[in-house]
Write a protein that holds these residues in place. Structure first.
Motif, short mmCIF file in Angstrom:
data_model
loop_
_atom_site.label_atom_id
_atom_site.label_comp_id
_atom_site.label_asym_id
_atom_site.label_seq_id
_atom_site.Cartn_x
_atom_site.Cartn_y
_atom_site.Cartn_z
N PHE A 30 55.19 46.18 44.05
CA PHE A 30 53.97 45.49 44.52
C PHE A 30 53.91 44.08 43.93
CE2 PHE A 30 49.62 44.06 43.56
CZ PHE A 30 49.13 43.90 44.85
N PHE A 40 45.17 37.03 48.13
CA PHE A 40 45.10 38.49 48.18
C PHE A 40 44.50 39.02 49.49
CE2 PHE A 40 42.98 42.56 47.21
CZ PHE A 40 44.10 43.30 46.89
N PHE A 69 46.37 50.32 51.95
CA PHE A 69 46.26 49.17 51.06
C PHE A 69 45.35 48.12 51.70
CE2 PHE A 69 47.32 45.03 49.48
CZ PHE A 69 47.15 45.23 48.13
N PHE A 199 33.70 54.55 47.87
CA PHE A 199 33.72 54.15 46.46
C PHE A 199 32.39 53.52 46.06
CE2 PHE A 199 38.34 54.00 47.35
CZ PHE A 199 38.85 54.59 46.21
O1 1CP Z 1 45.37 40.51 41.75
C1 1CP Z 1 45.85 41.42 42.42
O2 1CP Z 1 47.05 41.66 42.52
C2 1CP Z 1 44.90 42.25 43.20
C3 1CP Z 1 44.60 43.53 42.53
C4 1CP Z 1 43.91 44.43 43.54
C5 1CP Z 1 44.50 45.50 44.23
C6 1CP Z 1 45.92 45.99 44.14
C7 1CP Z 1 42.58 44.32 43.98
C8 1CP Z 1 41.60 43.31 43.55
N1 1CP Z 1 42.36 45.30 44.93
C9 1CP Z 1 43.49 46.04 45.12
C10 1CP Z 1 43.68 47.12 46.10
C11 1CP Z 1 42.65 48.16 46.25
N2 1CP Z 1 41.33 48.04 45.88
C12 1CP Z 1 42.83 49.42 46.85
C13 1CP Z 1 44.12 49.90 47.55
C14 1CP Z 1 45.15 50.34 46.60
C15 1CP Z 1 45.11 51.80 46.25
O3 1CP Z 1 44.05 52.35 45.95
O4 1CP Z 1 46.17 52.42 46.25
C16 1CP Z 1 41.60 50.11 46.75
C17 1CP Z 1 41.30 51.53 47.18
C18 1CP Z 1 40.67 49.23 46.15
C19 1CP Z 1 39.26 49.55 45.93
C20 1CP Z 1 38.41 48.68 45.10
N3 1CP Z 1 38.41 47.32 44.99
C21 1CP Z 1 37.33 49.17 44.31
C22 1CP Z 1 36.91 50.62 44.24
C23 1CP Z 1 37.77 51.43 43.34
C24 1CP Z 1 37.67 51.11 41.87
O5 1CP Z 1 38.71 50.87 41.25
O6 1CP Z 1 36.52 51.13 41.32
C25 1CP Z 1 36.72 48.07 43.68
C26 1CP Z 1 35.54 48.09 42.74
C27 1CP Z 1 37.42 46.89 44.11
C28 1CP Z 1 37.09 45.49 43.75
C29 1CP Z 1 38.26 44.78 43.21
N4 1CP Z 1 39.34 44.43 43.92
C30 1CP Z 1 40.27 43.83 43.12
C31 1CP Z 1 39.74 43.77 41.80
C32 1CP Z 1 40.41 43.16 40.61
C33 1CP Z 1 38.47 44.37 41.86
C34 1CP Z 1 37.48 44.55 40.71
C35 1CP Z 1 37.60 45.89 40.10
C36 1CP Z 1 38.94 46.13 39.46
O7 1CP Z 1 39.20 45.49 38.43
O8 1CP Z 1 39.72 46.93 39.98
#
Ligand code: 1CP
Length: 337
Positions: A30, A40, A69, A199
């Protein structure tokens, strides 16, 4: 029938394992793609790449389900807010504008999200028929927090004054966003996903006196929509502690993901008529191997004899070693109940 459907609809006891945030930051394959794609949101809207990333953890670990994703913030993006991901400090959205938010039509919304649906179509074709393809949304309250930027104090509380001041705006947002989230669910299912996970990652930050209005009712409306459309659903109201009981009785989802703050034995006794998923603290994958496996054993044994989907109490952490994930999957597959 896919494995999660079999568990959620028929309440069959099958072995099933997948991980929240299984596609993403901890996987070198990834990070390689991400390096070449600095925007992103654009990456989430690249159907071919998004499908490829979705399948990374399936190829590596042969998990039972793939989760598409994308991101929960793709919805505010499709409703007019720009979204940036700042390293270490997290997502940043442009200032919320009520007029432009209210102006977005259902057609425009679905059109912006079309690449997500395309990615689901591509992925479904490549995925083994028995494996589930999970779609997801952020629950309204969790999205509101990002849209209005109302979190403060190192992610531990919300700005109550701002919450009260924005009440009229919030009511308007909730009304429209619930409708549009249901559209997004339906479109993902029509494209080939077979489950939806909702979520509510920041449910634990809802003020106690408003938890009904901000957490239970919006989740209930979405779950009711899913039931009407016969869409198997899993809720994740993270951080609400013993209110998991009330949440389950009011919202009545098909499945509920527990976090690591609730005790699995308490869950087994108190959460009825629902399939339990998850629970293991993702930090256990950073601890010693024996600690990780002991942790996993506790959950497997607590839910012995009832349908249980093995997963975590929150998403995999970026610093997780993929070999640990492999170990955990092998351990679960070979566990003799
Ligand atoms: O900088 C990067 O490379 C981006 C990192 C990243 C990724 C890989 C973000 C930013 N989002 C994702 C993908 C993602 N987000 C998925 C698909 C991947 C998988 O689950 O296999 C899913 C289901 C989410 C869901 C998501 N996004 C949530 C709910 C789940 C949770 O972890 O609480 C939340 C709160 C987010 C917001 C979000 N998106 C990204 C960030 C850094 C954040 C803030 C919360 C965090 O730090 O994870």
């Amino acid at each position: 029938m896919t494995i999660l459907k079999e568990i959620l609809e028929k309440k069959n006891i099958c072995k099933s394992i997948w991980f929240m945030r299984q596609a993403g930051r901890y996987l070198p394959e990834f990070r390689e793609i991400r390096k070449k794609n600095p925007d992103f949101i654009k990456l989430c809207l690249n159907s071919e790449l998004s499908s490829e990333i979705t399948l990374h953890p399936i190829k590596r670990f042969n998990l039972d389900s793939a989760i598409i994703f994308s991101d929960i913030l793709i919805v505010p993006y499709s409703l007019g807010q720009s979204v940036k991901f700042i390293k270490k400090s997290g997502p940043e959205l442009s200032n919320f504008n009520l007029e432009s938010f209210l102006d977005v039509t259902e057609n425009q919304f679905s059109k912006t999200l079309n690449p997500v649906y395309k990615s689901i179509e591509i992925t479904r074709k490549k995925l083994d028929k028995k494996k589930s393809l999970i779609s997801f949304i952020g629950a309204p309250w969790t999205l509101l927090i990002y849209m209005l930027n109302i979190k403060k104090g190192g992610n531990k509380e919300v700005d109550i004054t701002k919450l009260k001041k924005e009440k009229t705006t919030i009511d308007k947002i909730l009304k429209k966003i619930i409708t549009f989230l249901c559209v997004h669910i339906k479109n993902q299912i029509d494209a080939g996903a077979d489950i939806v996970q909702i979520f509510d990652s920041w449910a634990g930050l809802a003020p106690v006196e408003d938890i009904n209005e901000y957490c239970y009712i919006p989740n209930l409306k979405i779950v009711d929509f899913c039931k009407k459309e016969k869409i198997p659903n899993i809720c994740f109201p993270r951080g609400i502690k013993e209110k998991y009981y009330e949440f389950n009785n009011i919202v009545r989802p098909d499945g509920i993901n527990i976090d690591y703050e609730v005790d699995p034995d308490w869950v087994r006794k108190n959460l009825r008529n629902v399939v339990i998923q998850g629970g293991l603290d993702p930090k256990k994958l950073l601890a010693s191997e024996s600690e990780m496996l002991e942790g996993a054993t506790k959950y497997i044994q607590a839910f012995k004899g009832i349908p249980y989907i093995f997963n975590l109490g929150h998403g995999l952490l970026p610093e997780t070693d993929p070999d640990r994930v492999k170990k955990l999957v092998e351990f679960y597959r070979n566990f003799d109940e």
